[in-house]
Scaffold this motif. Structure first.
Motif, mmCIF file in Angstrom:
data_model
loop_
_atom_site.group_PDB
_atom_site.id
_atom_site.type_symbol
_atom_site.label_atom_id
_atom_site.label_comp_id
_atom_site.label_asym_id
_atom_site.label_seq_id
_atom_site.Cartn_x
_atom_site.Cartn_y
_atom_site.Cartn_z
ATOM 1 N N ALA A 125 42.620 43.355 36.689
ATOM 2 C CA ALA A 125 43.658 42.396 37.086
ATOM 3 C C ALA A 125 44.962 43.098 37.467
ATOM 4 C CB ALA A 125 43.905 41.406 35.948
ATOM 5 N N GLY A 126 44.941 44.423 37.509
ATOM 6 C CA GLY A 126 46.138 45.175 37.915
ATOM 7 C C GLY A 126 47.251 45.123 36.889
ATOM 8 N N LEU A 127 46.890 45.095 35.605
ATOM 9 C CA LEU A 127 47.897 44.970 34.545
ATOM 10 C C LEU A 127 48.015 46.242 33.709
ATOM 11 C CD1 LEU A 127 46.978 41.375 33.398
ATOM 12 C CD2 LEU A 127 49.174 42.031 34.343
ATOM 13 N N GLU A 171 54.075 37.006 48.357
ATOM 14 C CA GLU A 171 53.504 38.325 48.078
ATOM 15 C C GLU A 171 52.569 38.272 46.869
ATOM 16 O OE1 GLU A 171 56.259 41.401 47.112
ATOM 17 O OE2 GLU A 171 54.634 42.820 46.784
ATOM 18 N N GLN A 172 53.023 37.565 45.817
ATOM 19 C CA GLN A 172 52.177 37.437 44.626
ATOM 20 C C GLN A 172 50.875 36.717 44.979
ATOM 21 O OE1 GLN A 172 54.886 35.281 42.095
ATOM 22 N NE2 GLN A 172 55.341 37.088 40.870
ATOM 23 N N ARG A 173 51.015 35.693 45.872
ATOM 24 C CA ARG A 173 49.834 34.913 46.253
ATOM 25 C C ARG A 173 48.827 35.818 46.967
ATOM 26 N NH1 ARG A 173 52.630 30.331 47.934
ATOM 27 N NH2 ARG A 173 52.497 30.909 50.105
ATOM 28 N N MET A 174 49.357 36.674 47.842
ATOM 29 C CA MET A 174 48.468 37.567 48.580
ATOM 30 C C MET A 174 47.760 38.524 47.624
ATOM 31 S SD MET A 174 47.231 38.146 51.419
ATOM 32 C CE MET A 174 48.287 37.224 52.529
ATOM 33 N N ARG A 175 48.529 39.056 46.672
ATOM 34 C CA ARG A 175 47.914 39.989 45.713
ATOM 35 C C ARG A 175 46.882 39.274 44.857
ATOM 36 N NH1 ARG A 175 50.245 44.751 45.769
ATOM 37 N NH2 ARG A 175 52.374 44.953 46.527
ATOM 38 N N ARG A 177 45.138 36.714 45.743
ATOM 39 C CA ARG A 177 43.945 36.470 46.567
ATOM 40 C C ARG A 177 43.040 37.701 46.580
ATOM 41 N NH1 ARG A 177 47.435 33.806 51.155
ATOM 42 N NH2 ARG A 177 47.413 31.639 50.491
ATOM 43 N N GLU A 178 43.675 38.878 46.627
ATOM 44 C CA GLU A 178 42.866 40.114 46.612
ATOM 45 C C GLU A 178 42.058 40.191 45.313
ATOM 46 O OE1 GLU A 178 45.556 43.369 47.111
ATOM 47 O OE2 GLU A 178 46.203 42.700 49.087
ATOM 48 N N LEU A 179 42.722 39.816 44.202
ATOM 49 C CA LEU A 179 42.031 39.865 42.908
ATOM 50 C C LEU A 179 40.868 38.882 42.881
ATOM 51 C CD1 LEU A 179 45.092 39.978 40.469
ATOM 52 C CD2 LEU A 179 43.575 41.849 41.095
ATOM 53 N N ILE A 180 41.097 37.683 43.425
ATOM 54 C CA ILE A 180 40.034 36.673 43.422
ATOM 55 C C ILE A 180 38.876 37.138 44.299
ATOM 56 C CG2 ILE A 180 39.446 34.303 44.073
ATOM 57 C CD1 ILE A 180 42.369 33.559 43.428
ATOM 58 N N ALA A 181 39.215 37.726 45.445
ATOM 59 C CA ALA A 181 38.158 38.211 46.335
ATOM 60 C C ALA A 181 37.303 39.257 45.622
ATOM 61 C CB ALA A 181 38.777 38.795 47.603
ATOM 62 N N ARG A 182 37.979 40.153 44.890
ATOM 63 C CA ARG A 182 37.222 41.179 44.142
ATOM 64 C C ARG A 182 36.374 40.537 43.050
ATOM 65 N NH1 ARG A 182 41.430 44.927 44.302
ATOM 66 N NH2 ARG A 182 42.125 44.480 42.208
ATOM 67 N N ALA A 183 36.994 39.552 42.351
ATOM 68 C CA ALA A 183 36.274 38.885 41.260
ATOM 69 C C ALA A 183 35.063 38.132 41.794
ATOM 70 C CB ALA A 183 37.207 37.933 40.511
ATOM 71 N N GLY A 184 35.125 37.717 43.057
ATOM 72 C CA GLY A 184 34.037 36.930 43.636
ATOM 73 C C GLY A 184 32.845 37.769 44.062
ATOM 74 N N GLU A 185 32.983 39.090 44.011
ATOM 75 C CA GLU A 185 31.863 39.950 44.412
ATOM 76 C C GLU A 185 30.786 39.904 43.335
ATOM 77 O OE1 GLU A 185 33.658 43.731 45.086
ATOM 78 O OE2 GLU A 185 34.833 43.003 46.796
ATOM 79 N N GLY A 186 29.660 39.298 43.671
ATOM 80 C CA GLY A 186 28.541 39.229 42.723
ATOM 81 C C GLY A 186 28.649 38.102 41.718
ATOM 82 N N THR A 196 45.191 25.479 51.979
ATOM 83 C CA THR A 196 44.072 25.709 52.895
ATOM 84 C C THR A 196 43.973 27.189 53.275
ATOM 85 O OG1 THR A 196 45.537 25.015 54.674
ATOM 86 C CG2 THR A 196 43.944 23.393 53.896
ATOM 87 N N GLU A 197 45.126 27.911 53.199
ATOM 88 C CA GLU A 197 45.059 29.355 53.501
ATOM 89 C C GLU A 197 44.193 30.076 52.472
ATOM 90 O OE1 GLU A 197 49.382 28.935 52.974
ATOM 91 O OE2 GLU A 197 47.993 27.283 53.240
ATOM 92 N N ASP A 198 44.268 29.635 51.202
ATOM 93 C CA ASP A 198 43.414 30.248 50.175
ATOM 94 C C ASP A 198 41.956 30.148 50.598
ATOM 95 O OD1 ASP A 198 45.545 30.808 48.541
ATOM 96 O OD2 ASP A 198 45.240 29.121 47.176
#
Lengths: 289, 291
Positions: A125-127, A171-175, A177-186, A196-198
């Motif tokens: 989660a980048g923490l 900016e936080q939203r974009m970051r 989204r990257e985390l969610i995209a990674r979490a969605g792998e598999g 709707t952008e999400d």
């Protein structure tokens, strides 16, 4: 492909309000977006699928486990990660302590193994830089990451995220989204959102919920295609449009049934979404100029 | 942990060391806590022990040990309450669950202690005659309130995450209840010791406290974590006012603090505890709220 989640006929009433009405869904690996206006039943559906509340009617399974029984519910929860709409924290805890606490609730009692897992999800989660800081001193975006890290403990197969990007700056939203995209792998991820952008950026599939029922279930491209030939530009707001708003160019973008000879525009996911909601009881698609 | 015979302090590899036997157990992953934690801490500062560990370990186990050590170094020091619970022999995962219990925070325990001190002072001010009614009336409400503050969607900020976790909600409730009840009864017990002039009469709060707490929890399963304890607390006060109005002479103990009243309290406590167990699955789901 065998779906991770299979739900049929889910219905739930709160007093006189029909929050869910005969909702059927099949969710497989990847990120599925759940779009809908306020009061559409999104959070209720997520809470039912997360086993927080039982449905009045209908049934669902997660990886074949039926949460209708005590044993089945526990099995579902072993494969579940849940980020609620307003995640609560013990503000005096650090991210490490809080995620450790959630890991204990997820039955990780061996201290060394648990701490390894806590470190893994905090890194994911980048923490890693703030794991020892008090949660009360973290920004809203960082707190959302802590909640996501908690949801990721135990590497759940089914991840339920309830409007995780609300209140975050761009900016936080974009970051996030990257985390969610990674979490969605598999994994199978169900992402409730107003944005709707999400959906456009993250989801391979989108479900539109309104009035407690499913109004659309398909790919983002299919939802966008609903607006093909139904979006046009004009110098003034077209009174015949279902919705219209002034763009940065000073012209109006209209959605609905265009007049003959209209200057048609390329539709977006949002246009398709607005047209899907158009005409539904209690849904306002009017957009101020 | 056993150490070598050189004495002195740890650090730098020049003082005492972890015994080879413990290092072998450490390498196998078989060294139990808290010896494990001590070894973890010592190994960070002692090159000698790290070298011995490398000799007695197979490489894969050594890597796992380093990984574990690395994770331990990230783990923050436990707070005051958690440290206290660990010293009392509570498992570290249970201590962490209890550290997240609102009614075990120092602020709550301090407030309870202040209320009890005030009550004891008022009771002592009246002289040790008759029955310490104010103390007996108030003391059962404090554990009830403490337990009510320990669990539920309104008062536990992490409730929504906790309720969908695999750990059964009733188990979490019971872990917290036992701890909060223990702390509450302990404070009440200390206050009782400050009223030696009343003898055993000053202990007449205990059974009502158990009855109110058990009833409050059992009703929580149906009425929720705010309404249920509020009703039980209100019912207790109404009962005392009724007993006071019915009391003849004005000096004897109120009905709940008589032998018969104590028997009724014990029966209510047992019945409510039984009902609570029957309704335990209701704590495994969240209360409904519109969303």
């Amino acid at each position: 492909m065998t779906p991770t989640v299979s739900a049929s006929g889910l219905s739930l009433r709160y007093g006189g309000t029909r929050a869910l009405d005969d909702v059927s869904l099949r969710l497989s690996a990847g990120v599925t977006g759940l779009l809908g206006p306020n009061g559409a039943g999104k959070t209720t559906l997520l809470r039912v699928l997360a086993t927080a509340v039982p449905a009045d009617r209908g049934a669902f399974t997660v990886l074949g486990h039926d949460p209708g029984t005590s044993r089945g519910r526990q099995e579902v929860r072993r494969h579940l990660g849940y980020l609620p709409q307003t995640p609560g924290f013990h503000p005096d805890f650090t991210p490490f302590e809080f995620v450790d606490y959630v890991a204990i609730l997820k039955e990780l009692t061996d201290r060394a193994a648990r701490h390894r897992e806590v470190r893994r999800v905090l890194d994911e989660a980048g923490l890693d830089g703030v794991r020892g800081k008090r949660i009360r001193k973290l920004s809203g975006g960082m707190r959302q990451r802590v909640a996501l890290a908690a949801a990721l403990v135990g590497d759940p197969a089914f991840l339920v995220l309830d409007e995780p990007t609300v209140g975050l700056d761009p900016e936080q939203r974009m970051r996030f989204r990257e985390l969610i995209a990674r979490a969605g792998e598999g994994r199978t991820v169900l992402l409730s959102t107003h944005q709707t952008e999400d959906v456009a950026m993250l989801c391979h599939r989108v479900v539109v919920l309104a009035g407690g029922t499913v109004r659309f279930d398909g790919t983002p491209a299919e939802l966008t295609a609903r607006a093909a030939g139904r979006v046009w530009s004009s110098a003034e707001r077209d009174p015949g449009a279902k919705a219209g708003w002034r763009t940065g160019l000073g012209t109006f973008r209209n959605v609905g049934d265009p007049p003959v000879g209209a200057d048609l525009l390329e539709p977006t996911l949002e246009d398709g979404y607005l047209l899907t909601l158009d005409g539904l009881d209690g849904v306002d698609t009017e957009v101020a100029a | 942990m056993t150490y070598g015979t050189t004495g002195g302090t740890s650090g730098g590899g020049t003082g005492w060391h972890v015994s080879e036997e413990d290092l072998r157990a450490y390498a196998r992953g078989g060294l139990p806590a808290p010896l494990l934690w001590s070894a973890d801490a010592h190994l960070t500062a002692c090159a000698h022990c790290r070298a011995v560990l490398a000799d007695v370990s197979d490489p894969a186990a050594l890597d796992a040990g380093w990984e574990r050590l690395d994770a331990e170094l990230d783990a923050p020091r436990p707070g005051f309450l958690e440290s206290l619970l660990l010293r009392l022999g509570i498992a570290d995962h249970t201590a962490r669950l209890l550290a997240a219990t609102p009614a075990l925070r120092l602020s709550w325990l301090g407030a309870v202690a202040a209320v009890l001190l005030l009550t004891v002072a008022v009771t002592l001010g009246r002289g040790a005659t008759g029955s310490p009614t104010l103390f007996l009336a108030l003391a059962p409400l404090l554990p009830l309130a403490g337990v009510a503050l320990s669990y539920g969607p309104v008062l536990d900020p992490t409730y929504e995450m906790a309720v969908v976790a695999p750990m059964h909600g009733f188990r979490l409730l019971m872990i917290r209840t036992v701890a909060v009840l223990g702390a509450g009864l302990g404070l009440n017990g200390l206050a009782t010791l400050a009223l030696p002039g009343y003898g055993l009469r000053a202990l007449a709060w205990l059974l009502p406290a158990l009855a109110l707490t058990a009833t409050g929890l059992a009703l929580t399963a149906r009425l929720g974590p705010v309404l249920a304890p509020s009703l039980v607390g209100g019912g207790w006060i109404a009962l005392l006012l009724t007993a006071d109005a019915a009391r003849t002479g004005g000096e004897g103990p109120l009905a709940p603090f008589t032998a018969a009243g104590q028997g009724v309290s014990a029966a209510v406590a047992v019945l409510a505890a039984g009902l609570l167990v029957l309704l335990r699955d209701r704590f495994d789901l969240s209360g409904r709220r519109t969303a």
